[in-house]
Design a protein around this motif. Structure first.
Motif, mmCIF file in Angstrom:
data_model
loop_
_atom_site.group_PDB
_atom_site.id
_atom_site.type_symbol
_atom_site.label_atom_id
_atom_site.label_comp_id
_atom_site.label_asym_id
_atom_site.label_seq_id
_atom_site.Cartn_x
_atom_site.Cartn_y
_atom_site.Cartn_z
ATOM 1 N N GLU A 1 157.459 141.749 -11.005
ATOM 2 C CA GLU A 1 157.818 143.169 -11.124
ATOM 3 C C GLU A 1 158.034 143.822 -9.761
ATOM 4 O O GLU A 1 157.584 144.936 -9.498
ATOM 5 C CB GLU A 1 156.760 143.916 -11.935
ATOM 6 C CG GLU A 1 156.596 143.345 -13.328
ATOM 7 C CD GLU A 1 155.451 143.957 -14.116
ATOM 8 O OE1 GLU A 1 154.619 144.687 -13.535
ATOM 9 O OE2 GLU A 1 155.383 143.680 -15.318
ATOM 10 N N GLN B 1 161.255 139.110 -9.736
ATOM 11 C CA GLN B 1 161.399 139.828 -11.008
ATOM 12 C C GLN B 1 160.181 139.587 -11.901
ATOM 13 O O GLN B 1 159.660 140.530 -12.512
ATOM 14 C CB GLN B 1 162.669 139.392 -11.722
ATOM 15 C CG GLN B 1 162.943 140.188 -12.983
ATOM 16 C CD GLN B 1 164.275 139.819 -13.620
ATOM 17 O OE1 GLN B 1 164.907 138.835 -13.249
ATOM 18 N NE2 GLN B 1 164.701 140.621 -14.571
ATOM 19 N N ASP B 2 159.709 138.352 -11.974
ATOM 20 C CA ASP B 2 158.517 138.044 -12.766
ATOM 21 C C ASP B 2 157.298 138.811 -12.258
ATOM 22 O O ASP B 2 156.403 139.147 -13.031
ATOM 23 C CB ASP B 2 158.217 136.546 -12.734
ATOM 24 C CG ASP B 2 159.214 135.719 -13.536
ATOM 25 O OD1 ASP B 2 159.980 136.306 -14.341
ATOM 26 O OD2 ASP B 2 159.235 134.486 -13.334
ATOM 27 N N ALA C 1 154.091 129.089 -8.893
ATOM 28 C CA ALA C 1 155.434 129.671 -8.810
ATOM 29 C C ALA C 1 156.028 129.412 -7.444
ATOM 30 O O ALA C 1 157.205 129.065 -7.317
ATOM 31 C CB ALA C 1 155.382 131.170 -9.095
ATOM 32 N N GLU D 1 164.146 135.447 -8.977
ATOM 33 C CA GLU D 1 163.524 135.225 -10.281
ATOM 34 C C GLU D 1 162.016 135.441 -10.211
ATOM 35 O O GLU D 1 161.424 136.090 -11.074
ATOM 36 C CB GLU D 1 163.821 133.817 -10.789
ATOM 37 C CG GLU D 1 165.249 133.600 -11.212
ATOM 38 C CD GLU D 1 165.541 132.151 -11.580
ATOM 39 O OE1 GLU D 1 164.583 131.401 -11.905
ATOM 40 O OE2 GLU D 1 166.715 131.760 -11.527
ATOM 41 N N VAL D 2 161.380 134.889 -9.173
ATOM 42 C CA VAL D 2 159.933 135.052 -9.009
ATOM 43 C C VAL D 2 159.610 136.525 -8.751
ATOM 44 O O VAL D 2 158.657 137.063 -9.322
ATOM 45 C CB VAL D 2 159.394 134.153 -7.873
ATOM 46 C CG1 VAL D 2 157.925 134.459 -7.588
ATOM 47 C CG2 VAL D 2 159.558 132.684 -8.242
#
Length: 145
Positions: A104, A101-102, A4, A98-99
């Motif tokens: 959490e 959010q992935d 990621a 985005e990362v």
């Protein structure tokens, strides 16, 4: 996690970099192709690679190297549409969020600072994106140990 981060930083081009590194590490110099058999991008790539500089990319699709004398990143590609310039702001604003959010992540604003927490690892920054990027790096480093 490492993938990621690689995708985040390179804009998804990490596989080409990994392949180039593997070729270099495996002694690809022992399997050099004769100059007469090279054309176009492959020929240009071979010349730059052999000059001793760090060349990253693909001999057929495009590659990049850093020109120290002019402090410039040079990208060689037959198709300018294949070149994607990404600024740190873009990485912080979209990719890092985005990362995060992935993963959490949670955020807290404290005065002029934003604090990002990813699974118990917290980092502060001047914006949501900066805090997220710092936390992603800290979290990644913690996972590696």
């Amino acid at each position: 996690m490492a993938r990621a981060l690689d995708a985040l930083i390179s804009g998804g081009l990490e596989q080409q970099s990994i392949n180039a590194s593997k070729k270099k590490a495996s002694g690809s110099s022992a399997r050099k192709v004769s100059p007469e058999k090279l054309s176009g991008m492959e020929l240009v790539h071979a010349v730059y690679s052999e000059e001793g500089g760090d060349v990253v990319g693909s001999p057929t699709a495009g590659f990049a190297y850093f020109a120290n004398e002019t402090d410039t990143l040079v990208v060689v590609s037959e198709n300018g549409k294949n070149v994607n310039h990404v600024t740190p702001n873009v990485i912080m604003i979209s990719h890092a969020m985005e990362v995060a959010q992935d993963l959490e992540a949670s955020f807290i604003v404290h005065g002029a600072q934003v604090v990002c927490n990813i699974r118990g690892v917290s980092q502060a920054g001047g914006s949501y994106g900066e805090a997220a990027l710092r936390a992603i790096l800290a979290y990644s480093r913690e996972q590696a140990t």
